[in-house]
Write a protein that holds these residues in place. Structure first.
Motif, PDB file in Angstrom:
ATOM      1  N   THR A  43       0.832  -1.209   0.000  1.00  0.00           N
ATOM      2  CA  THR A  43       0.000   0.000   0.000  1.00  0.00           C
ATOM      3  C   THR A  43       0.863   1.255   0.000  1.00  0.00           C
ATOM      4  O   THR A  43       0.600   2.212  -0.744  1.00  0.00           O
ATOM      5  N   ARG A  44       1.922   1.256   0.800  1.00  0.00           N
ATOM      6  CA  ARG A  44       2.822   2.409   0.871  1.00  0.00           C
ATOM      7  C   ARG A  44       3.481   2.672  -0.481  1.00  0.00           C
ATOM      8  O   ARG A  44       3.511   3.796  -0.968  1.00  0.00           O
ATOM      9  N   ARG A  45       3.973   1.603  -1.106  1.00  0.00           N
ATOM     10  CA  ARG A  45       4.650   1.758  -2.404  1.00  0.00           C
ATOM     11  C   ARG A  45       3.660   2.220  -3.467  1.00  0.00           C
ATOM     12  O   ARG A  45       3.972   3.090  -4.290  1.00  0.00           O
ATOM     13  N   MET A  46       2.466   1.659  -3.461  1.00  0.00           N
ATOM     14  CA  MET A  46       1.454   2.057  -4.430  1.00  0.00           C
ATOM     15  C   MET A  46       1.129   3.548  -4.265  1.00  0.00           C
ATOM     16  O   MET A  46       1.028   4.285  -5.248  1.00  0.00           O
ATOM     17  N   SER A  47       0.999   3.985  -3.034  1.00  0.00           N
ATOM     18  CA  SER A  47       0.721   5.391  -2.775  1.00  0.00           C
ATOM     19  C   SER A  47       1.855   6.290  -3.268  1.00  0.00           C
ATOM     20  O   SER A  47       1.609   7.342  -3.866  1.00  0.00           O
ATOM     21  N   GLN A  48       3.094   5.886  -3.031  1.00  0.00           N
ATOM     22  CA  GLN A  48       4.241   6.663  -3.517  1.00  0.00           C
ATOM     23  C   GLN A  48       4.200   6.813  -5.036  1.00  0.00           C
ATOM     24  O   GLN A  48       4.409   7.908  -5.571  1.00  0.00           O
ATOM     25  N   LEU A  49       3.967   5.710  -5.721  1.00  0.00           N
ATOM     26  CA  LEU A  49       3.977   5.727  -7.186  1.00  0.00           C
ATOM     27  C   LEU A  49       2.789   6.520  -7.740  1.00  0.00           C
ATOM     28  O   LEU A  49       2.944   7.269  -8.711  1.00  0.00           O
ATOM     29  N   GLU A  50       1.630   6.368  -7.145  1.00  0.00           N
ATOM     30  CA  GLU A  50       0.458   7.131  -7.611  1.00  0.00           C
ATOM     31  C   GLU A  50       0.650   8.621  -7.369  1.00  0.00           C
ATOM     32  O   GLU A  50       0.286   9.443  -8.217  1.00  0.00           O
ATOM     33  N   THR A  51       1.238   8.976  -6.233  1.00  0.00           N
ATOM     34  CA  THR A  51       1.515  10.387  -5.948  1.00  0.00           C
ATOM     35  C   THR A  51       2.472  10.958  -6.984  1.00  0.00           C
ATOM     36  O   THR A  51       2.287  12.083  -7.470  1.00  0.00           O
ATOM     37  N   GLU A  52       3.479  10.186  -7.347  1.00  0.00           N
ATOM     38  CA  GLU A  52       4.433  10.636  -8.370  1.00  0.00           C
ATOM     39  C   GLU A  52       3.743  10.793  -9.719  1.00  0.00           C
ATOM     40  O   GLU A  52       3.992  11.757 -10.446  1.00  0.00           O
ATOM     41  N   TYR A  53       2.874   9.844 -10.062  1.00  0.00           N
ATOM     42  CA  TYR A  53       2.130   9.948 -11.322  1.00  0.00           C
ATOM     43  C   TYR A  53       1.313  11.244 -11.349  1.00  0.00           C
ATOM     44  O   TYR A  53       1.340  11.991 -12.332  1.00  0.00           O
ATOM     45  N   LEU A  54       0.597  11.522 -10.275  1.00  0.00           N
ATOM     46  CA  LEU A  54      -0.230  12.733 -10.213  1.00  0.00           C
ATOM     47  C   LEU A  54       0.623  13.999 -10.245  1.00  0.00           C
ATOM     48  O   LEU A  54       0.213  15.012 -10.807  1.00  0.00           O
ATOM     49  N   ARG A  55       1.808  13.948  -9.654  1.00  0.00           N
ATOM     50  CA  ARG A  55       2.715  15.098  -9.702  1.00  0.00           C
ATOM     51  C   ARG A  55       3.152  15.372 -11.140  1.00  0.00           C
ATOM     52  O   ARG A  55       3.185  16.513 -11.587  1.00  0.00           O
ATOM     53  N   ARG A  56       3.439  14.305 -11.866  1.00  0.00           N
ATOM     54  CA  ARG A  56       3.913  14.464 -13.245  1.00  0.00           C
ATOM     55  C   ARG A  56       2.803  14.811 -14.219  1.00  0.00           C
ATOM     56  O   ARG A  56       3.052  15.443 -15.245  1.00  0.00           O
ATOM     57  N   PHE A  57       1.616  14.349 -13.951  1.00  0.00           N
ATOM     58  CA  PHE A  57       0.514  14.515 -14.892  1.00  0.00           C
ATOM     59  C   PHE A  57      -0.697  15.177 -14.228  1.00  0.00           C
ATOM     60  O   PHE A  57      -1.787  14.597 -14.175  1.00  0.00           O
ATOM     61  N   PRO A  58      -0.525  16.400 -13.731  1.00  0.00           N
ATOM     62  CA  PRO A  58      -1.648  17.057 -13.044  1.00  0.00           C
ATOM     63  C   PRO A  58      -2.805  17.377 -13.994  1.00  0.00           C
ATOM     64  O   PRO A  58      -3.942  17.512 -13.548  1.00  0.00           O
ATOM     65  N   GLU A  59      -2.514  17.481 -15.255  1.00  0.00           N
ATOM     66  CA  GLU A  59      -3.551  17.795 -16.243  1.00  0.00           C
ATOM     67  C   GLU A  59      -3.987  16.547 -16.995  1.00  0.00           C
ATOM     68  O   GLU A  59      -4.379  16.609 -18.156  1.00  0.00           O
ATOM     69  N   ARG A  60      -3.933  15.396 -16.326  1.00  0.00           N
ATOM     70  CA  ARG A  60      -4.308  14.144 -16.987  1.00  0.00           C
ATOM     71  C   ARG A  60      -5.738  14.219 -17.488  1.00  0.00           C
ATOM     72  O   ARG A  60      -6.551  14.985 -16.980  1.00  0.00           O
ATOM     73  N   GLU A  61      -6.016  13.420 -18.488  1.00  0.00           N
ATOM     74  CA  GLU A  61      -7.356  13.395 -19.081  1.00  0.00           C
ATOM     75  C   GLU A  61      -8.322  12.757 -18.087  1.00  0.00           C
ATOM     76  O   GLU A  61      -8.086  11.667 -17.579  1.00  0.00           O
ATOM     77  N   ILE A  62      -9.388  13.450 -17.810  1.00  0.00           N
ATOM     78  CA  ILE A  62     -10.414  12.942 -16.899  1.00  0.00           C
ATOM     79  C   ILE A  62     -11.601  12.483 -17.743  1.00  0.00           C
ATOM     80  O   ILE A  62     -12.153  13.253 -18.530  1.00  0.00           O
ATOM     81  N   ASP A  63     -11.989  11.244 -17.580  1.00  0.00           N
ATOM     82  CA  ASP A  63     -13.136  10.684 -18.297  1.00  0.00           C
ATOM     83  C   ASP A  63     -14.412  11.237 -17.676  1.00  0.00           C
ATOM     84  O   ASP A  63     -14.676  11.016 -16.492  1.00  0.00           O
ATOM     85  N   PRO A  64     -15.233  11.959 -18.448  1.00  0.00           N
ATOM     86  CA  PRO A  64     -16.461  12.532 -17.896  1.00  0.00           C
ATOM     87  C   PRO A  64     -17.393  11.481 -17.283  1.00  0.00           C
ATOM     88  O   PRO A  64     -18.138  11.781 -16.360  1.00  0.00           O
ATOM     89  N   GLU A  65     -17.327  10.257 -17.771  1.00  0.00           N
ATOM     90  CA  GLU A  65     -18.153   9.180 -17.213  1.00  0.00           C
ATOM     91  C   GLU A  65     -17.738   8.807 -15.793  1.00  0.00           C
ATOM     92  O   GLU A  65     -18.501   8.184 -15.069  1.00  0.00           O
TER      93      GLU A  65
END
Length: 74
Positions: A43-65
């Protein structure tokens, strides 16, 4: 606290995606069969990696659905 694995900020984009995919592939197994300590580390590692993803891609495409209005429209 000691870091297991490479710091997420030091991973290249392909490596970050590969690490995330690997964790997602093993998540159910970790939930069902890992010790409490191993599941917490997963869980800790997953959180670290997801946080990094969000840091790099703050404008990621959001699916309206995937948003509240999209769900209501369904």
């Amino acid at each position: 606290m000691t870091t297991v694995g490479v710091e997420p900020s030091e991973l290249g984009e392909d490596d970050l995606f590969r690490e995330l995919a690997s964790l997602y592939d093993t998540r159910m197994d970790a939930l069902r069969h890992a010790s409490d300590q191993a599941f917490a580390e997963h869980t800790r590692r997953m959180s670290q990696l997801e946080t990094e993803y969000l840091r790099r891609f703050p404008e990621r495409e959001i699916d309206p659905e995937r948003m509240r209005d999209g769900a209501r429209a369904r």
